[in-house]
Write an enzyme that holds these catalytic residues in place. Structure first.
Site, PDB file in Angstrom:
ATOM      1  N   ASP A 150       0.837  -1.202   0.000  1.00  0.00           N
ATOM      2  CA  ASP A 150       0.000   0.000   0.000  1.00  0.00           C
ATOM      3  C   ASP A 150       0.878   1.262   0.000  1.00  0.00           C
ATOM      4  O   ASP A 150       0.572   2.254  -0.664  1.00  0.00           O
ATOM      5  CB  ASP A 150      -0.916   0.012   1.228  1.00  0.00           C
ATOM      6  CG  ASP A 150      -1.753  -1.253   1.322  1.00  0.00           C
ATOM      7  OD1 ASP A 150      -2.152  -1.775   0.267  1.00  0.00           O
ATOM      8  OD2 ASP A 150      -1.996  -1.725   2.443  1.00  0.00           O
ATOM      9  N   HIS A 179      -5.225  -3.615   5.588  1.00  0.00           N
ATOM     10  CA  HIS A 179      -4.634  -3.977   4.294  1.00  0.00           C
ATOM     11  C   HIS A 179      -5.679  -4.561   3.348  1.00  0.00           C
ATOM     12  O   HIS A 179      -5.461  -5.577   2.720  1.00  0.00           O
ATOM     13  CB  HIS A 179      -3.477  -4.967   4.516  1.00  0.00           C
ATOM     14  CG  HIS A 179      -2.760  -5.357   3.253  1.00  0.00           C
ATOM     15  ND1 HIS A 179      -2.186  -4.439   2.406  1.00  0.00           N
ATOM     16  CD2 HIS A 179      -2.536  -6.567   2.689  1.00  0.00           C
ATOM     17  CE1 HIS A 179      -1.631  -5.073   1.380  1.00  0.00           C
ATOM     18  NE2 HIS A 179      -1.841  -6.369   1.527  1.00  0.00           N
TER      19      HIS A 179
END
Length: 333
Positions: A150, A179
Protein backbone atom coordinates in the site's frame (compact mmCIF):
# COMPACT_ATOMS: atom_id res chain seq x y z
CA UNK A 1 20.84 -14.10 9.35
CA UNK A 2 18.55 -16.95 8.35
CA UNK A 3 15.44 -16.00 6.37
CA UNK A 4 12.67 -18.48 5.62
CA UNK A 5 9.98 -18.17 2.96
CA UNK A 6 6.85 -20.28 3.55
CA UNK A 7 5.07 -20.62 0.23
CA UNK A 8 8.29 -20.12 -1.70
CA UNK A 9 7.25 -21.74 -5.00
CA UNK A 10 4.20 -19.56 -5.60
CA UNK A 11 3.60 -16.37 -7.53
CA UNK A 12 4.81 -14.15 -4.68
CA UNK A 13 7.16 -16.73 -3.15
CA UNK A 14 9.52 -17.15 -6.11
CA UNK A 15 10.27 -13.46 -6.81
CA UNK A 16 10.36 -12.78 -3.05
CA UNK A 17 12.92 -15.57 -2.61
CA UNK A 18 14.97 -14.10 -5.46
CA UNK A 19 14.99 -10.66 -3.84
CA UNK A 20 15.95 -12.11 -0.45
CA UNK A 21 18.76 -14.09 -2.10
CA UNK A 22 19.94 -10.79 -3.61
CA UNK A 23 20.11 -9.21 -0.13
CA UNK A 24 23.73 -9.58 1.08
CA UNK A 25 22.60 -9.39 4.73
CA UNK A 26 20.89 -12.79 4.34
CA UNK A 27 23.37 -15.62 4.96
CA UNK A 28 20.90 -18.54 4.92
CA UNK A 29 17.68 -18.85 2.94
CA UNK A 30 15.26 -21.73 3.49
CA UNK A 31 12.40 -22.21 1.04
CA UNK A 32 9.34 -24.26 1.97
CA UNK A 33 6.29 -25.14 -0.08
CA UNK A 34 4.06 -28.11 -0.83
CA UNK A 35 5.61 -28.45 -4.32
CA UNK A 36 8.67 -27.33 -6.31
CA UNK A 37 10.64 -25.61 -3.55
CA UNK A 38 13.79 -27.76 -3.95
CA UNK A 39 13.99 -26.79 -7.62
CA UNK A 40 13.52 -23.10 -6.86
CA UNK A 41 16.25 -23.39 -4.21
CA UNK A 42 18.78 -25.01 -6.57
CA UNK A 43 18.06 -22.38 -9.21
CA UNK A 44 18.61 -19.53 -6.72
CA UNK A 45 21.68 -21.21 -5.20
CA UNK A 46 23.68 -20.41 -8.33
CA UNK A 47 23.37 -16.65 -7.75
CA UNK A 48 26.62 -15.07 -6.55
CA UNK A 49 25.44 -13.69 -3.21
CA UNK A 50 26.28 -14.92 0.33
CA UNK A 51 23.06 -16.78 1.18
CA UNK A 52 23.16 -20.57 1.28
CA UNK A 53 19.81 -21.75 -0.15
CA UNK A 54 17.91 -24.94 0.70
CA UNK A 55 14.46 -26.10 -0.36
CA UNK A 56 12.07 -28.22 1.67
CA UNK A 57 8.81 -30.11 1.08
CA UNK A 58 6.31 -31.41 3.71
CA UNK A 59 7.69 -34.99 3.94
CA UNK A 60 10.48 -35.83 6.41
CA UNK A 61 9.71 -32.90 8.74
CA UNK A 62 10.41 -30.42 5.96
CA UNK A 63 8.69 -27.51 7.69
CA UNK A 64 10.60 -28.12 10.92
CA UNK A 65 13.91 -28.36 9.04
CA UNK A 66 13.20 -25.16 7.12
CA UNK A 67 12.35 -23.25 10.30
CA UNK A 68 15.16 -24.50 12.54
CA UNK A 69 17.38 -21.54 13.45
CA UNK A 70 15.19 -19.02 11.61
CA UNK A 71 15.59 -15.32 12.36
CA UNK A 72 13.00 -13.94 9.94
CA UNK A 73 10.05 -15.90 8.52
CA UNK A 74 8.03 -14.46 5.64
CA UNK A 75 4.66 -16.06 4.81
CA UNK A 76 3.29 -15.52 1.30
CA UNK A 77 1.61 -18.96 1.26
CA UNK A 78 -1.97 -19.41 0.14
CA UNK A 79 -4.15 -19.07 -2.92
CA UNK A 80 -4.18 -15.83 -4.95
CA UNK A 81 -7.13 -13.59 -5.71
CA UNK A 82 -8.88 -13.95 -9.04
CA UNK A 83 -11.68 -11.92 -10.66
CA UNK A 84 -14.83 -12.06 -8.57
CA UNK A 85 -12.95 -13.37 -5.53
CA UNK A 86 -12.82 -11.01 -2.56
CA UNK A 87 -10.20 -11.09 0.18
CA UNK A 88 -12.91 -12.52 2.38
CA UNK A 89 -13.46 -15.41 -0.04
CA UNK A 90 -9.79 -16.23 0.38
CA UNK A 91 -10.21 -16.47 4.11
CA UNK A 92 -11.62 -19.97 4.27
CA UNK A 93 -8.58 -21.51 2.53
CA UNK A 94 -5.77 -19.19 3.54
CA UNK A 95 -6.75 -19.07 7.22
CA UNK A 96 -6.17 -22.81 7.56
CA UNK A 97 -2.85 -22.64 5.71
CA UNK A 98 -1.61 -19.78 7.90
CA UNK A 99 -2.78 -21.50 11.11
CA UNK A 100 -0.83 -24.64 10.27
CA UNK A 101 2.33 -22.73 9.30
CA UNK A 102 2.06 -20.60 12.46
CA UNK A 103 1.89 -23.81 14.50
CA UNK A 104 5.17 -24.88 12.90
CA UNK A 105 6.83 -21.55 13.70
CA UNK A 106 5.50 -21.52 17.28
CA UNK A 107 6.96 -24.97 17.96
CA UNK A 108 10.26 -24.68 16.04
CA UNK A 109 11.22 -20.98 15.84
CA UNK A 110 9.11 -19.11 18.40
CA UNK A 111 11.60 -16.22 18.63
CA UNK A 112 11.65 -15.56 14.88
CA UNK A 113 10.24 -12.35 13.44
CA UNK A 114 7.12 -13.35 11.50
CA UNK A 115 6.12 -11.29 8.46
CA UNK A 116 2.62 -12.14 7.21
CA UNK A 117 1.79 -11.49 3.55
CA UNK A 118 -0.99 -14.10 3.11
CA UNK A 119 -4.33 -12.37 2.66
CA UNK A 120 -6.55 -11.30 4.24
CA UNK A 121 -3.79 -9.75 6.40
CA UNK A 122 -6.33 -8.05 8.69
CA UNK A 123 -7.37 -11.58 9.75
CA UNK A 124 -4.26 -13.72 9.19
CA UNK A 125 -2.07 -11.65 11.56
CA UNK A 126 -4.51 -12.26 14.45
CA UNK A 127 -4.53 -15.96 13.48
CA UNK A 128 -0.74 -16.16 13.87
CA UNK A 129 -0.94 -14.32 17.19
CA UNK A 130 -3.66 -16.60 18.58
CA UNK A 131 -1.70 -19.72 17.58
CA UNK A 132 1.37 -18.32 19.34
CA UNK A 133 -0.74 -17.57 22.43
CA UNK A 134 -1.98 -21.18 22.48
CA UNK A 135 1.64 -22.35 22.50
CA UNK A 136 2.63 -19.84 25.20
CA UNK A 137 5.18 -18.09 22.97
CA UNK A 138 3.32 -14.93 21.88
CA UNK A 139 5.48 -11.82 21.69
CA UNK A 140 3.52 -8.99 20.01
CA UNK A 141 6.76 -7.23 19.06
CA UNK A 142 7.70 -10.02 16.64
CA UNK A 143 4.59 -10.47 14.47
CA UNK A 144 3.96 -8.12 11.54
CA UNK A 145 1.38 -7.75 8.82
CA UNK A 146 3.11 -6.61 5.65
CA UNK A 147 1.18 -3.57 4.39
CA UNK A 148 4.17 -2.24 2.45
CA UNK A 149 2.53 -2.70 -0.94
CA UNK A 150 0.00 0.00 0.00
CA UNK A 151 2.92 2.33 0.83
CA UNK A 152 4.72 1.42 -2.40
CA UNK A 153 1.57 2.06 -4.44
CA UNK A 154 1.06 5.42 -2.72
CA UNK A 155 4.64 6.46 -3.58
CA UNK A 156 4.19 5.36 -7.20
CA UNK A 157 0.77 6.92 -7.77
CA UNK A 158 1.68 10.21 -6.06
CA UNK A 159 4.83 10.50 -8.21
CA UNK A 160 2.63 9.95 -11.27
CA UNK A 161 0.25 12.72 -10.15
CA UNK A 162 3.28 14.97 -9.66
CA UNK A 163 4.31 14.16 -13.23
CA UNK A 164 7.75 12.80 -12.32
CA UNK A 165 8.17 9.04 -11.84
CA UNK A 166 11.78 9.55 -10.74
CA UNK A 167 10.36 10.92 -7.49
CA UNK A 168 8.82 7.53 -6.65
CA UNK A 169 11.96 6.45 -4.78
CA UNK A 170 11.79 9.46 -2.47
CA UNK A 171 8.03 10.05 -2.13
CA UNK A 172 6.88 8.81 1.27
CA UNK A 173 3.21 8.61 2.26
CA UNK A 174 2.09 7.05 5.56
CA UNK A 175 -0.65 4.47 4.92
CA UNK A 176 -2.53 3.39 8.05
CA UNK A 177 -5.48 1.23 9.12
CA UNK A 178 -5.45 -2.21 7.55
CA UNK A 179 -4.63 -3.98 4.29
CA UNK A 180 -7.81 -4.28 2.25
CA UNK A 181 -10.11 -1.84 0.48
CA UNK A 182 -11.61 0.81 2.73
CA UNK A 183 -9.37 -0.22 5.66
CA UNK A 184 -6.41 1.19 3.70
CA UNK A 185 -6.06 4.86 4.67
CA UNK A 186 -3.39 6.90 2.86
CA UNK A 187 -2.51 10.08 4.77
CA UNK A 188 -1.83 12.17 1.68
CA UNK A 189 -1.66 15.37 3.73
CA UNK A 190 1.56 13.97 5.24
CA UNK A 191 3.16 13.11 1.89
CA UNK A 192 6.84 14.05 1.80
CA UNK A 193 6.05 15.68 -1.55
CA UNK A 194 2.83 17.73 -1.32
CA UNK A 195 0.17 17.11 -3.95
CA UNK A 196 -0.22 19.86 -6.58
CA UNK A 197 -2.41 22.73 -5.35
CA UNK A 198 -4.31 22.41 -8.63
CA UNK A 199 -5.52 18.91 -7.70
CA UNK A 200 -9.22 19.18 -6.85
CA UNK A 201 -11.10 17.10 -4.28
CA UNK A 202 -12.48 14.72 -6.92
CA UNK A 203 -8.97 13.97 -8.23
CA UNK A 204 -7.74 13.35 -4.67
CA UNK A 205 -10.63 10.92 -4.14
CA UNK A 206 -9.65 9.07 -7.34
CA UNK A 207 -6.06 8.83 -6.06
CA UNK A 208 -7.17 7.52 -2.66
CA UNK A 209 -9.43 4.95 -4.31
CA UNK A 210 -6.60 3.79 -6.55
CA UNK A 211 -4.31 3.25 -3.55
CA UNK A 212 -7.08 1.40 -1.69
CA UNK A 213 -8.11 -0.79 -4.62
CA UNK A 214 -4.83 -1.09 -6.55
CA UNK A 215 -5.00 -4.83 -6.08
CA UNK A 216 -8.23 -4.98 -8.07
CA UNK A 217 -6.49 -3.15 -10.92
CA UNK A 218 -3.92 -5.94 -11.12
CA UNK A 219 -6.45 -8.77 -10.73
CA UNK A 220 -8.50 -7.31 -13.60
CA UNK A 221 -5.44 -6.78 -15.84
CA UNK A 222 -4.22 -10.36 -15.25
CA UNK A 223 -7.65 -11.53 -16.37
CA UNK A 224 -7.89 -14.64 -14.23
CA UNK A 225 -4.18 -15.40 -14.10
CA UNK A 226 -3.71 -14.21 -10.52
CA UNK A 227 -3.18 -11.11 -8.42
CA UNK A 228 -0.40 -8.70 -7.47
CA UNK A 229 2.57 -11.06 -7.11
CA UNK A 230 5.63 -9.21 -8.41
CA UNK A 231 4.85 -5.87 -6.76
CA UNK A 232 3.92 -7.74 -3.56
CA UNK A 233 7.22 -9.63 -3.65
CA UNK A 234 9.06 -6.32 -4.04
CA UNK A 235 7.14 -4.81 -1.12
CA UNK A 236 7.67 -7.91 1.04
CA UNK A 237 11.40 -7.88 0.37
CA UNK A 238 11.54 -4.15 1.17
CA UNK A 239 9.86 -4.71 4.53
CA UNK A 240 11.93 -7.82 5.32
CA UNK A 241 15.07 -5.81 4.51
CA UNK A 242 14.03 -3.13 7.00
CA UNK A 243 13.38 -5.70 9.73
CA UNK A 244 16.78 -7.30 9.06
CA UNK A 245 18.56 -3.93 9.19
CA UNK A 246 16.82 -3.07 12.48
CA UNK A 247 17.64 -6.47 13.99
CA UNK A 248 21.25 -5.89 12.98
CA UNK A 249 21.25 -2.65 15.01
CA UNK A 250 20.34 0.10 12.56
CA UNK A 251 18.36 2.84 14.32
CA UNK A 252 15.60 5.14 13.16
CA UNK A 253 13.79 2.83 10.71
CA UNK A 254 10.10 3.79 10.72
CA UNK A 255 7.59 2.13 8.39
CA UNK A 256 3.87 1.37 8.45
CA UNK A 257 2.98 -2.19 9.43
CA UNK A 258 -0.08 -3.99 10.85
CA UNK A 259 0.78 -4.92 14.43
CA UNK A 260 -0.74 -5.91 17.74
CA UNK A 261 -1.00 -2.68 19.74
CA UNK A 262 0.27 -4.46 22.87
CA UNK A 263 3.70 -4.43 21.16
CA UNK A 264 4.15 -0.88 22.51
CA UNK A 265 1.64 -0.29 25.29
CA UNK A 266 2.20 3.47 25.52
CA UNK A 267 2.06 4.05 21.78
CA UNK A 268 -0.75 1.53 21.32
CA UNK A 269 -2.94 3.10 24.02
CA UNK A 270 -2.35 6.57 22.55
CA UNK A 271 -3.28 5.29 19.07
CA UNK A 272 -6.49 3.73 20.39
CA UNK A 273 -7.47 7.13 21.84
CA UNK A 274 -6.65 8.79 18.51
CA UNK A 275 -8.82 6.46 16.46
CA UNK A 276 -11.54 6.29 19.11
CA UNK A 277 -11.89 2.52 19.08
CA UNK A 278 -10.45 -0.23 21.26
CA UNK A 279 -8.84 -2.35 18.53
CA UNK A 280 -6.08 -4.86 19.21
CA UNK A 281 -4.49 -4.41 15.77
CA UNK A 282 -3.85 -1.43 13.52
CA UNK A 283 -1.36 -0.46 10.85
CA UNK A 284 0.54 2.64 11.87
CA UNK A 285 4.08 3.97 11.39
CA UNK A 286 6.22 1.69 13.56
CA UNK A 287 9.82 2.19 14.62
CA UNK A 288 11.69 -1.09 14.28
CA UNK A 289 14.41 -2.24 16.68
CA UNK A 290 16.49 -5.26 17.62
CA UNK A 291 13.45 -6.83 19.34
CA UNK A 292 10.99 -6.02 16.54
CA UNK A 293 8.46 -3.30 17.34
CA UNK A 294 10.26 -0.53 19.23
CA UNK A 295 7.65 2.23 19.11
CA UNK A 296 4.19 2.71 17.61
CA UNK A 297 3.77 6.24 16.31
CA UNK A 298 0.44 8.03 16.26
CA UNK A 299 -1.38 9.28 13.18
CA UNK A 300 -0.12 12.83 13.69
CA UNK A 301 -2.02 15.78 12.26
CA UNK A 302 -4.66 14.53 9.83
CA UNK A 303 -7.32 16.38 7.87
CA UNK A 304 -11.07 16.05 8.54
CA UNK A 305 -11.36 14.05 5.30
CA UNK A 306 -8.63 11.64 6.49
CA UNK A 307 -10.38 11.33 9.87
CA UNK A 308 -13.53 10.33 7.95
CA UNK A 309 -11.50 7.67 6.08
CA UNK A 310 -10.17 6.30 9.39
CA UNK A 311 -13.72 6.23 10.82
CA UNK A 312 -14.95 4.39 7.70
CA UNK A 313 -12.17 1.81 8.06
CA UNK A 314 -12.86 0.88 11.68
CA UNK A 315 -16.01 -1.30 11.41
CA UNK A 316 -14.57 -3.56 8.69
CA UNK A 317 -11.17 -3.70 10.36
CA UNK A 318 -12.76 -4.69 13.67
CA UNK A 319 -14.81 -7.44 11.98
CA UNK A 320 -11.73 -8.76 10.11
CA UNK A 321 -9.71 -8.95 13.35
CA UNK A 322 -12.52 -10.72 15.22
CA UNK A 323 -12.88 -13.21 12.37
CA UNK A 324 -9.20 -14.17 12.60
CA UNK A 325 -9.30 -14.54 16.38
CA UNK A 326 -12.49 -16.63 16.23
CA UNK A 327 -11.00 -18.96 13.61
CA UNK A 328 -8.37 -20.14 16.10
CA UNK A 329 -10.65 -20.12 19.14
CA UNK A 330 -13.36 -22.29 17.59
CA UNK A 331 -12.55 -26.02 17.91
CA UNK A 332 -12.08 -27.60 14.48
CA UNK A 333 -14.18 -30.74 13.98
Amino acid sequence: MKAVVLGAAGGIGQPLSLLLKANPAVTELALYDIVNSPGVAVDLSHIATPAKVEGFLPPDDGLKKALTGANVVVIPAGIPRKPGVTRDDLFKINAGIVRDLATGIATTAPKAFVLVISNPVNSTVPIVAEVFKKHGVFDPKRIFGVTTLDVVRASTFVSEVLGDRSLSLSVSVPVVGGHSGVTIVPLLSQSSHPLPASLDAAAVDVLINRIQFGGDEVVKAKDGAGSATLSMAYAGAEFAGKVIRAVNGEKGIVTPTFVNLASDKTGGDALRKEIGKDLDYFSAPVELGVDGVSKIHGLGKITPAEKALVDAALPELSANIEKGVAFVEVPKL
